[in-house]
Write a protein that holds these residues in place. Structure first.
Motif, PDB file in Angstrom:
ATOM      1  N   VAL A 117      47.536  55.520  39.480  1.00  0.00           N
ATOM      2  CA  VAL A 117      46.748  54.866  38.419  1.00  0.00           C
ATOM      3  C   VAL A 117      45.494  54.178  38.964  1.00  0.00           C
ATOM      4  N   ILE A 118      45.379  54.048  40.263  1.00  0.00           N
ATOM      5  CA  ILE A 118      44.292  53.350  40.965  1.00  0.00           C
ATOM      6  C   ILE A 118      44.364  51.849  40.677  1.00  0.00           C
ATOM      7  N   PHE A 119      44.022  51.446  39.430  1.00  0.00           N
ATOM      8  CA  PHE A 119      44.111  50.045  39.037  1.00  0.00           C
ATOM      9  C   PHE A 119      44.895  49.925  37.735  1.00  0.00           C
ATOM     10  N   LYS A 120      45.780  48.957  37.663  1.00  0.00           N
ATOM     11  CA  LYS A 120      46.606  48.770  36.474  1.00  0.00           C
ATOM     12  C   LYS A 120      45.857  48.007  35.387  1.00  0.00           C
ATOM     13  N   GLY A 121      46.195  48.304  34.137  1.00  0.00           N
ATOM     14  CA  GLY A 121      45.616  47.604  32.997  1.00  0.00           C
ATOM     15  C   GLY A 121      44.208  48.064  32.675  1.00  0.00           C
ATOM     16  N   LYS A 122      43.754  47.694  31.482  1.00  0.00           N
ATOM     17  CA  LYS A 122      42.389  48.008  31.054  1.00  0.00           C
ATOM     18  C   LYS A 122      41.714  46.717  30.597  1.00  0.00           C
ATOM     19  N   TYR A 123      40.547  46.434  31.183  1.00  0.00           N
ATOM     20  CA  TYR A 123      39.852  45.184  30.878  1.00  0.00           C
ATOM     21  C   TYR A 123      38.353  45.444  30.747  1.00  0.00           C
ATOM     22  N   THR A 124      37.708  44.733  29.832  1.00  0.00           N
ATOM     23  CA  THR A 124      36.256  44.842  29.698  1.00  0.00           C
ATOM     24  C   THR A 124      35.590  44.016  30.786  1.00  0.00           C
ATOM     25  N   VAL A 125      34.329  44.298  31.020  1.00  0.00           N
ATOM     26  CA  VAL A 125      33.564  43.539  32.015  1.00  0.00           C
ATOM     27  C   VAL A 125      33.527  42.058  31.623  1.00  0.00           C
ATOM     28  N   GLU A 126      33.314  41.816  30.323  1.00  0.00           N
ATOM     29  CA  GLU A 126      33.231  40.438  29.844  1.00  0.00           C
ATOM     30  C   GLU A 126      34.530  39.672  30.095  1.00  0.00           C
ATOM     31  N   HIS A 127      35.666  40.340  29.831  1.00  0.00           N
ATOM     32  CA  HIS A 127      36.969  39.699  30.038  1.00  0.00           C
ATOM     33  C   HIS A 127      37.186  39.404  31.530  1.00  0.00           C
ATOM     34  N   ILE A 128      36.843  40.355  32.375  1.00  0.00           N
ATOM     35  CA  ILE A 128      37.012  40.179  33.817  1.00  0.00           C
ATOM     36  C   ILE A 128      36.205  38.980  34.307  1.00  0.00           C
ATOM     37  N   ASN A 129      34.958  38.885  33.874  1.00  0.00           N
ATOM     38  CA  ASN A 129      34.105  37.775  34.325  1.00  0.00           C
ATOM     39  C   ASN A 129      34.583  36.422  33.803  1.00  0.00           C
ATOM     40  N   ARG A 130      35.128  36.411  32.575  1.00  0.00           N
ATOM     41  CA  ARG A 130      35.685  35.152  32.045  1.00  0.00           C
ATOM     42  C   ARG A 130      36.879  34.707  32.885  1.00  0.00           C
ATOM     43  N   GLU A 131      37.757  35.644  33.213  1.00  0.00           N
ATOM     44  CA  GLU A 131      38.959  35.313  33.990  1.00  0.00           C
ATOM     45  C   GLU A 131      38.618  34.925  35.424  1.00  0.00           C
ATOM     46  N   LEU A 132      37.571  35.514  35.986  1.00  0.00           N
ATOM     47  CA  LEU A 132      37.169  35.154  37.356  1.00  0.00           C
ATOM     48  C   LEU A 132      36.705  33.698  37.426  1.00  0.00           C
ATOM     49  N   ILE A 135      43.190  42.066  37.790  1.00  0.00           N
ATOM     50  CA  ILE A 135      41.749  41.802  37.912  1.00  0.00           C
ATOM     51  C   ILE A 135      41.363  41.604  39.370  1.00  0.00           C
ATOM     52  N   LEU A 136      42.196  40.875  40.117  1.00  0.00           N
ATOM     53  CA  LEU A 136      41.901  40.635  41.534  1.00  0.00           C
ATOM     54  C   LEU A 136      42.079  41.897  42.370  1.00  0.00           C
ATOM     55  N   ASP A 137      42.909  42.850  41.923  1.00  0.00           N
ATOM     56  CA  ASP A 137      42.971  44.157  42.589  1.00  0.00           C
ATOM     57  C   ASP A 137      41.572  44.768  42.634  1.00  0.00           C
ATOM     58  N   ARG A 138      40.900  44.728  41.502  1.00  0.00           N
ATOM     59  CA  ARG A 138      39.556  45.298  41.390  1.00  0.00           C
ATOM     60  C   ARG A 138      38.534  44.469  42.173  1.00  0.00           C
ATOM     61  N   PHE A 139      38.604  43.135  41.998  1.00  0.00           N
ATOM     62  CA  PHE A 139      37.625  42.250  42.631  1.00  0.00           C
ATOM     63  C   PHE A 139      37.723  42.302  44.160  1.00  0.00           C
ATOM     64  N   LEU A 140      38.929  42.172  44.692  1.00  0.00           N
ATOM     65  CA  LEU A 140      39.101  42.178  46.147  1.00  0.00           C
ATOM     66  C   LEU A 140      38.803  43.557  46.739  1.00  0.00           C
ATOM     67  N   PHE A 141      39.115  44.611  45.995  1.00  0.00           N
ATOM     68  CA  PHE A 141      38.756  45.967  46.428  1.00  0.00           C
ATOM     69  C   PHE A 141      37.236  46.049  46.623  1.00  0.00           C
ATOM     70  N   ALA A 142      36.482  45.470  45.669  1.00  0.00           N
ATOM     71  CA  ALA A 142      35.019  45.490  45.755  1.00  0.00           C
ATOM     72  C   ALA A 142      34.509  44.600  46.884  1.00  0.00           C
ATOM     73  N   ILE A 154      44.777  49.244  45.730  1.00  0.00           N
ATOM     74  CA  ILE A 154      44.835  50.384  44.814  1.00  0.00           C
ATOM     75  C   ILE A 154      46.273  50.866  44.679  1.00  0.00           C
ATOM     76  N   THR A 155      46.581  51.357  43.511  1.00  0.00           N
ATOM     77  CA  THR A 155      47.944  51.829  43.224  1.00  0.00           C
ATOM     78  C   THR A 155      47.915  53.346  43.055  1.00  0.00           C
ATOM     79  N   GLU A 156      48.756  54.016  43.783  1.00  0.00           N
ATOM     80  CA  GLU A 156      48.797  55.475  43.727  1.00  0.00           C
ATOM     81  C   GLU A 156      49.132  55.947  42.305  1.00  0.00           C
TER      82      GLU A 156
END
Length: 396
Positions: free
Chosen positions: A311-326, A254-261, A307-309
């Motif tokens: 696959v770009i980002f590992k795992g699959k997560y919904t927006v709702e799940h990401i925001n809960r974990e953040l 999740i932080l891979d995506r968040f910090l990338f942004a 980013i991971t060559e």
């Protein structure tokens, strides 16, 4: 009109005249007594000179049925349940008749039976919303659909059924109070709820369904929105957690995506849509899901770390799940801010300007149509700079 529980258990004079052509009353079929000495109860409906009996699936001894009051006699729990069933069926018929009359629709026996057995979108706003949202699913952007579906789910938890003739100012105020007091929603979230409610009420009104409160009676307040952002120190704290041996695999993904942004300014919808095809050398090129615009953003070296060559980002997560974990990650890192994925975009924009970036370039990176949207971040940075001037007071 929906009957209260107390009304359902007490005498009502029948038949009730509903619309000039519809009446009904509770009867018992006493010409057929079952082996156990009971006889069936029916609701007898008169509509346009025709008569029809609908079974209530209630069987009681003739001496237990009060013909005048049209209720089962007794004080046992079973008797109370029987009378609740009778009251509910009567209330359903009342609601259907009122809904059709207010909507200017002609009620036939066939439509009445259909509504009783399977309530449709003609009288129930919730079912109407579900039906219309499904029709628009392929037309709406994924984020918009998800937002409107989320609002519908929230309202369904509040009230499973909202009849069109019940929609008035009182009901709207009840909804606002529920969002504020029970759900503890922020004002921006409440206004989004009202905006979506208004949209589907507008569609219903345009289709000729009349309501006491029409869509143009609902005003939506405009907000600049929450511009919570992470400063340089807070981003470093999250990065330290990201690198720690204590972090779980899902939090790291999740932080891979968040910090990338945080280092590119991409919205979550665009981050989740990225594939290898979007990466061209040191740039990412993509069509923004929200605006539909084509954007090209240069990747800095920090963004490349997340980013991971292949696959770009590992795992699959919904927006709702990401925001809960953040929110959980904010607690772990002791950051006392309401952390959602969109905070990453605000963090990028604010820190970009603090580090000397030009507002014209920031506008292009963020994909803003109007420079005024981008200028909000300039005002934030100016406020920070002004506040820091007072730090010099401690020198002497």
């Amino acid at each position: 009109m929906q009957l209260s529980l107390s009304q359902q258990n007490y005498p009502i004079t029948y038949p009730i005249k509903m619309s000039g052509t519809l009446t009904h009353k509770i009867i018992q079929k006493r010409d057929y007594i079952r082996v156990d000495g009971t006889a069936a109860l029916y609701i007898q409906i008169f509509l346009d000179g025709k008569r029809k009996k609908l079974p209530l699936n209630i069987y009681v001894e003739p001496k237990m049925f009060d013909v005048k009051k049209q209720r089962v006699k007794g004080k046992s729990q079973l008797v109370k349940d029987y009378n609740l069933i009778i009251g509910k069926k009567v209330a359903d018929i009342n609601n259907i008749a009122v809904s059709y009359r207010l909507a200017g629709m002609y009620l036939t026996f066939e439509k009445l039976i259909e509504e009783l057995t399977n309530p449709t979108a003609k009288i129930d706003f919730i079912k109407f919303w579900e039906q219309q949202l499904e029709k628009q699913k392929d037309l709406l952007k994924e984020g918009t659909y998800r937002q409107q579906y989320s609002t519908l789910t929230k309202i369904k938890k509040w009230k499973a059924t909202i009849l069109f003739h019940e929609i008035d100012e009182d009901l709207l105020n009840e909804l606002i109070l529920h969002c504020k007091k029970t759900l503890k929603n922020k004002e921006t979230t409440i206004q989004t709820t009202l905006k979506n409610f208004k949209k589907y009420l507008h569609i219903a009104n345009k289709k000729g369904i009349k309501t006491k409160l029409s869509f143009d009676d609902i005003s939506i307040k405009s907000f600049k929105g929450d511009r919570t952002f992470l400063n340089e120190t807070e981003i470093k704290e999250i990065y330290e957690y990201y690198q720690s041996k204590f972090i779980s695999e899902s939090h790291k993904n999740i932080l891979d995506r968040f910090l990338f942004a945080c280092f590119t300014g991409l919205r979550i919808s665009d981050v989740l849509n990225l594939t290898e095809d979007n990466f061209i050398g040191d740039f990412i090129a993509f069509k923004s899901e929200k605006t539909g615009k084509f954007q090209k953003v240069k990747l800095n070296e920090t963004a490349k770390k997340f980013i991971t060559e292949g696959v770009i980002f590992k795992g699959k997560y919904t927006v709702e799940h990401i925001n809960r974990e953040l929110k959980f990650i904010a607690k772990v890192t002791k950051i006392n801010k309401h952390l959602t994925f969109h905070v990453s975009r605000h963090s990028f924009a604010t820190n970009y300007l603090i580090k000397g970036g030009r507002v014209e370039n920031l506008q292009k990176i963020l994909g803003h149509s109007n420079i005024r949207e981008t200028m909000i971040y300039v005002h934030i940075v100016d406020a920070i700079m002004n506040e820091e001037m007072s730090n010099l007071d401690g020198i002497i």
